[in-house]
Design a protein around this motif. Structure first.
Motif, PDB file in Angstrom:
ATOM      1  N   PRO A 141      36.980  37.273  35.851  1.00 17.33           N
ATOM      2  CA  PRO A 141      35.810  37.492  36.717  1.00 17.33           C
ATOM      3  C   PRO A 141      34.691  36.459  36.537  1.00 17.33           C
ATOM      4  O   PRO A 141      34.167  35.938  37.527  1.00 17.33           O
ATOM      5  CB  PRO A 141      35.348  38.900  36.339  1.00 17.33           C
ATOM      6  N   GLY A 142      34.323  36.142  35.307  1.00 12.16           N
ATOM      7  CA  GLY A 142      33.270  35.153  35.081  1.00 12.16           C
ATOM      8  C   GLY A 142      33.654  33.780  35.600  1.00 12.16           C
ATOM      9  O   GLY A 142      32.836  33.070  36.208  1.00 12.16           O
ATOM     10  N   LEU A 143      34.911  33.399  35.380  1.00  6.72           N
ATOM     11  CA  LEU A 143      35.388  32.105  35.874  1.00  6.72           C
ATOM     12  C   LEU A 143      35.376  32.074  37.397  1.00  6.72           C
ATOM     13  O   LEU A 143      34.909  31.107  38.008  1.00  6.72           O
ATOM     14  CB  LEU A 143      36.804  31.823  35.351  1.00  6.72           C
ATOM     15  N   ILE A 144      35.889  33.125  38.016  1.00  6.74           N
ATOM     16  CA  ILE A 144      35.937  33.167  39.481  1.00  6.74           C
ATOM     17  C   ILE A 144      34.537  33.062  40.072  1.00  6.74           C
ATOM     18  O   ILE A 144      34.307  32.306  41.029  1.00  6.74           O
ATOM     19  CB  ILE A 144      36.664  34.449  39.956  1.00  6.74           C
ATOM     20  N   LEU A 145      33.586  33.794  39.522  1.00  3.03           N
ATOM     21  CA  LEU A 145      32.216  33.736  40.038  1.00  3.03           C
ATOM     22  C   LEU A 145      31.620  32.338  39.876  1.00  3.03           C
ATOM     23  O   LEU A 145      30.915  31.851  40.772  1.00  3.03           O
ATOM     24  CB  LEU A 145      31.341  34.787  39.366  1.00  3.03           C
TER      25      LEU A 145
END
Length: 165
Positions: free
Chosen positions: A50-54
């Motif tokens: 999630p953090g990478l995608i955002l």
């Protein structure tokens, strides 16, 4: 016994996404084999993606699909719910180990390839690996960078020594 997965199930992380340890080439950089490097804190994709995608959404446009090497991850959810949408995640034995490929809807190239530095890597070596991966015109593949991480001295001319580069 055969395990049946519900391919329509959407997995959602609980809590706030972590800030990714990420290094990317500058926009408009000459094409290299990789666009940068990412150093997750664990091998749990629900906690890490999630953090990478955002971050990639913000820098490169909305991520719509991610490809990963199957054995690099402890769990393999195929649909990840995030920010009101579903990102498809695929795991393949044939996808190179240590490589994450993200596909975006807005990027001119539409694909971002990142070396995935193993979580247990020391800061100095992880930083050096991400720097090499994000260097303009880099001609090393993800596995070549990771192979240099496993050498005790980082390998000749690798920039992975204890000085970090």
């Amino acid at each position: 016994m055969t395990r049946v997965h519900d391919l329509n199930a959407v997995t959602t992380a609980i809590g706030e996404p972590s800030t990714p340890r990420l290094r990317l080439q500058r926009r408009g950089s000459p094409y290299g084999l990789l666009d940068g490097g990412w150093w997750p804190r664990s091998t749990n994709p629900v906690a890490e993606l999630p953090g990478l995608i955002l971050a990639l959404d913000h820098l490169q446009g909305p991520v719509i699909r991610i490809l990963l090497h199957r054995s690099d991850w402890t769990h393999q959810p195929v649909r990840l719910g995030l920010a009101g949408r579903v990102i498809r995640v695929a795991y393949f034995d044939s996808h190179p180990a240590g490589l994450l490929s993200a596909f975006t809807g807005a990027s001119a190239r539409g694909r971002i390839d990142l070396v995935v530095v193993p979580p247990e890597t020391t800061f100095e070596r992880a930083d050096a690996a991400m720097t090499v991966a994000a260097t303009q015109g880099n001609d090393l593949q993800a596995q070549d960078i990771l192979d240099r991480l496993t050498r005790p001295d980082g390998g000749p001319g690798s920039g992975f020594g204890t000085q970090g580069g």
